[in-house]
Design a protein around this motif. Sequence first.
Motif, PDB file in Angstrom:
ATOM      1  N   VAL A 364      41.005  39.452  27.004  1.00 43.59           N
ATOM      2  CA  VAL A 364      41.816  40.236  25.927  1.00 43.59           C
ATOM      3  C   VAL A 364      43.084  40.057  26.324  1.00 43.59           C
ATOM      4  N   ALA A 365      43.630  40.418  27.446  1.00 43.02           N
ATOM      5  CA  ALA A 365      44.862  40.384  28.050  1.00 43.02           C
ATOM      6  C   ALA A 365      45.613  39.126  27.968  1.00 43.02           C
ATOM      7  N   LEU A 366      45.008  38.085  28.325  1.00 39.83           N
ATOM      8  CA  LEU A 366      45.858  36.547  28.249  1.00 39.83           C
ATOM      9  C   LEU A 366      46.106  36.014  27.036  1.00 39.83           C
ATOM     10  N   PRO A 367      45.584  36.332  25.868  1.00 37.94           N
ATOM     11  CA  PRO A 367      46.485  36.006  24.693  1.00 37.94           C
ATOM     12  C   PRO A 367      47.697  36.563  24.369  1.00 37.94           C
ATOM     13  N   VAL A 368      47.759  37.842  24.860  1.00 39.41           N
ATOM     14  CA  VAL A 368      49.136  38.608  24.787  1.00 39.41           C
ATOM     15  C   VAL A 368      49.851  37.833  25.655  1.00 39.41           C
ATOM     16  N   LEU A 369      49.655  37.323  26.821  1.00 41.70           N
ATOM     17  CA  LEU A 369      50.639  36.476  27.703  1.00 41.70           C
ATOM     18  C   LEU A 369      51.135  35.442  27.089  1.00 41.70           C
ATOM     19  N   LEU A 370      50.066  34.523  26.332  1.00 43.00           N
ATOM     20  CA  LEU A 370      50.487  33.363  25.476  1.00 43.00           C
ATOM     21  C   LEU A 370      51.458  33.587  24.373  1.00 43.00           C
ATOM     22  N   LEU A 515      51.974  36.745  38.884  1.00 41.70           N
ATOM     23  CA  LEU A 515      52.573  37.653  37.795  1.00 41.70           C
ATOM     24  C   LEU A 515      53.678  38.420  37.768  1.00 41.70           C
ATOM     25  N   GLY A 516      54.171  38.501  39.150  1.00 38.27           N
ATOM     26  CA  GLY A 516      55.382  39.310  39.415  1.00 38.27           C
ATOM     27  C   GLY A 516      55.162  40.576  40.069  1.00 38.27           C
ATOM     28  N   LEU A 517      53.815  41.173  40.113  1.00 34.07           N
ATOM     29  CA  LEU A 517      53.619  42.423  40.440  1.00 34.07           C
ATOM     30  C   LEU A 517      53.745  42.843  41.729  1.00 34.07           C
ATOM     31  N   ARG A 518      53.449  41.716  42.696  1.00 33.19           N
ATOM     32  CA  ARG A 518      53.563  42.046  44.225  1.00 33.19           C
ATOM     33  C   ARG A 518      54.422  41.103  44.902  1.00 33.19           C
ATOM     34  N   SER A 519      54.894  41.280  45.883  1.00 33.11           N
ATOM     35  CA  SER A 519      55.916  40.152  46.681  1.00 33.11           C
ATOM     36  C   SER A 519      54.984  39.239  47.476  1.00 33.11           C
ATOM     37  N   PRO A 520      55.310  38.082  47.531  1.00 28.64           N
ATOM     38  CA  PRO A 520      54.608  37.105  48.287  1.00 28.64           C
ATOM     39  C   PRO A 520      54.497  37.575  49.801  1.00 28.64           C
ATOM     40  N   GLU A 640      45.848  24.093  35.421  1.00 25.44           N
ATOM     41  CA  GLU A 640      46.209  24.584  36.568  1.00 25.44           C
ATOM     42  C   GLU A 640      47.151  23.669  37.259  1.00 25.44           C
ATOM     43  N   TYR A 641      46.761  22.184  37.232  1.00 28.85           N
ATOM     44  CA  TYR A 641      47.264  21.033  37.939  1.00 28.85           C
ATOM     45  C   TYR A 641      48.754  21.086  37.333  1.00 28.85           C
ATOM     46  N   LEU A 642      48.739  20.929  35.864  1.00 25.01           N
ATOM     47  CA  LEU A 642      49.917  20.584  35.259  1.00 25.01           C
ATOM     48  C   LEU A 642      50.975  21.850  35.228  1.00 25.01           C
ATOM     49  N   LYS A 643      50.338  22.880  35.324  1.00 25.02           N
ATOM     50  CA  LYS A 643      51.231  24.250  35.628  1.00 25.02           C
ATOM     51  C   LYS A 643      51.826  24.280  37.020  1.00 25.02           C
ATOM     52  N   LEU A 644      51.064  23.854  37.891  1.00 30.26           N
ATOM     53  CA  LEU A 644      51.552  23.812  39.363  1.00 30.26           C
ATOM     54  C   LEU A 644      52.659  22.487  39.435  1.00 30.26           C
ATOM     55  N   GLU A 655      53.312  31.788  34.088  1.00 26.97           N
ATOM     56  CA  GLU A 655      52.676  33.197  33.773  1.00 26.97           C
ATOM     57  C   GLU A 655      53.897  34.154  34.171  1.00 26.97           C
ATOM     58  N   GLN A 656      54.660  33.999  34.871  1.00 22.75           N
ATOM     59  CA  GLN A 656      55.637  35.170  35.335  1.00 22.75           C
ATOM     60  C   GLN A 656      56.798  35.188  34.222  1.00 22.75           C
ATOM     61  N   LEU A 657      56.338  36.013  33.354  1.00 24.65           N
ATOM     62  CA  LEU A 657      57.273  36.648  32.137  1.00 24.65           C
ATOM     63  C   LEU A 657      58.375  37.258  32.745  1.00 24.65           C
ATOM     64  N   ARG A 658      59.561  37.076  32.041  1.00 24.94           N
ATOM     65  CA  ARG A 658      60.614  37.739  32.609  1.00 24.94           C
ATOM     66  C   ARG A 658      60.606  39.208  32.587  1.00 24.94           C
ATOM     67  N   SER A 659      60.022  39.756  31.383  1.00 20.28           N
ATOM     68  CA  SER A 659      59.932  41.273  31.290  1.00 20.28           C
ATOM     69  C   SER A 659      59.124  41.900  32.483  1.00 20.28           C
ATOM     70  N   VAL A 660      58.099  41.327  32.958  1.00 21.77           N
ATOM     71  CA  VAL A 660      57.274  41.786  33.863  1.00 21.77           C
ATOM     72  C   VAL A 660      57.892  41.641  35.183  1.00 21.77           C
ATOM     73  N   ALA A 661      58.498  40.403  35.607  1.00 20.54           N
ATOM     74  CA  ALA A 661      59.087  40.176  36.672  1.00 20.54           C
ATOM     75  C   ALA A 661      60.129  41.041  37.129  1.00 20.54           C
TER      76      ALA A 661
END
Length: 763
Positions: A364-370, A515-520, A640-644, A655-661
């Motif tokens: 339900v959440a992922l289409p919002v990210l797209l 997603l930018g919610l936690r530091s690596p 996943e391969y293409l995104k990496l 997936e790391q949207l500017r507003s979230v990060a």
Amino acid sequence: MEAFGAPGIPPTWASSDKDLVGAALGTSRVWFTLGHGILNEVFWPSTGQPQIRDLGFIVAREGNWYEVKRVQRYTLSTPAPEVPLPRVQHQGEGYTLELEFLADPSRDVVLVRYWREGAGFRLYPLLAPHLGGSGYGNTAWVEDSGLFAQAPGAALALLAEPGFARASAGFVGFSDGWQDFHQNGAMTWGFRRAAGGNVALMGELLAPEGVLALGFAPTPEGAHTLARSSLCEGYGVVRARYLEGWEAWARGLQIEGEHPQLTALARTSAMVLRVHEDTTYPGAVVASLSTPWGASHDDPGGYHLVWPRDAVEAGLALLEAGQVEDARRMLTYLVATQRPDGSWPQNFYPDGRPYWTGLQLDEVALPVLLASRLAEEGGLSEEALARQMVHRALGFIAQNGPYSPQDRWEENAGANPFTLGVQVAALVAGAAFLEELHQSYALSLADAWNARIEEWTFVENTPLDQQHGVGGHYVRIRPPGAMGLRGRVLVHNRQGEQVEAEELVSLDFLYLVRLGLRSPHDPRIRDTLRLAEALLRVETPSGPFYHRYNHDGYGEHPDGRPFDGAGVGRAWPLLSGERGHYALLAGEDPLPYLWAMARAASLGGLIPEQVWDGPPLPKRGLFPGRPTGSAMPLVWAHAEYLKLYLALQKGHPSEQLRSVAERYRSPRPPTVLHWRTEAPYGEIPSDRSLLIEDAQPFTLHFGFDGWQQVEEQEAHEVGLGRFGVRLEPALLQGHRSLEFTRRFEGGWEGQDYRVEILQNENG
């Protein structure tokens, strides 16, 4: 003459071990797959409906015959990595057979150009219809013009130019062409018809080179007309149009790099994602044009369905690769298939009919990210419809989160780091689409849930932690109920096995970083990664791969037998991609993970769902680091391969949207604590607002310190369909506890609640 042996042996599908997939960019409604150098399942009239098992070839001369898929001595090439025009060359004892496959862009026809060399050899195509999605109940027959088969609602015609010298229809395992050669060493049968069973067709081709046309339609006459039309137009003309469509599409790709092999696979991955899109229902992307462990059963379902998660993964990858129109179609399709309540089915046919009945909040959440990512790139077209979709989706999350009825592996209910993280990111990114009241609530709820991820999914000082020398770890799933993190989890595909929640580890927590919610470098992330490396990582000749979680049962048995509802979970290449994304963000080298995925790919560049991680089993074709019998290709793995690959070029995940990060770049304690029955607070600091909320209007009846100073307040709408009463810090200061209950339209809820109030130094 009617063939003998009705109804034939029980049917199965082809192996999921594919070489390549293909489709035309036009009005054609056929999708083809190759495996072991021959044509495997062909799908028509949508990506959800396989219609044949395979179309293979026997080459024979007096005293010798060879089925090329069993010989398995072949090479495969394409004009470019992103152009699915495969040419296969089979080499055998005294013969060469070249095959080229394509789909007619204007018709529901697959064309096969063939060239045979070798003195005295003849060529025999061998076709196994599975019309209507099953090998049961098919009827096959021979006419002078070609080979035909039919089942309710579907028919096919296989024609040849210049033609067949002779042909036969039979029942598989008894009177089919393969059995003829197996028993007689030559083609000796000429049965005209095999009705009502698992059937096969075979013909002897007149010439050493020519073209086969495999047409599909609701009627045999229609299939014949389409196949004949393709042959009449001419293979060269159709081929040129097929090439033109793919080359025009490829000009929009923004994929370059310094490693030719990795770059080629990235371009192939983009093509694989595009091939999996439906024509009748543009934007519908099925999970795989293969049948996991298909050679052991006749079930056509499984992965020929749309999962919102996989579709969004494909959309994000193609958007990142420059194909904005493709991503926009995928979002449009998701807008169209959204339910009125804001959710999507667990999976569904391309036409939108639900298949499985589960619910996963990440879907339900992922289409919002797209939608949000398209907006960031300026690629959103119908913004009003996107706003409506986002509002509905976030409303559903607000009403039903944070606990999901299923995790992303479709097995367990509860709180999962991946699903929680995606919900939080969607609430933040999607807030930009909302009006002020709903926007404020979405951001507040995101902050509150984000701050509680560790409370819900992080354990400390467990025996597992002590064994591996870490302070704590994120669990795979926190089951619902009072036991929470100390509860037990039913492990699927393990015959009822139950495991303590604190013992189950997965890589799902890595998405909190992505997603930018936690530091690596968060110690909790690092500790869990250390545990995951010990429990889930598998080193293979192809490179490092990871299991979904310890105790997983979704995969072959130890002796290599196909998964049959039980088994042993194998390693997943897409998880190497997730580990690679973390490596990139943590300042490590992601290339070993990218290379592992590349080395696991098939001859034509298809990435499997799982790779074998046990001892080699040559008789079953299982080798460490190479594909198992699971789905191949897997859309999610290619995305996943293409995104990496693209993240390595651009320095950040798609997936790391500017507003979230930006919102969570540094710790952000929530200013409002959202209390709900499904996610209550046992204690709160006195300097935060407490929002007691519900899906229905209510009257809050509350007091302090053992029901002192009792009063009531009416709930009001707080956003996204929720109602609540907000108790401000000034009201909480000086008290040890809050007691409350609620009165709804139907009466009192019949339960009292207590929240401890922790006073700050100035309280």
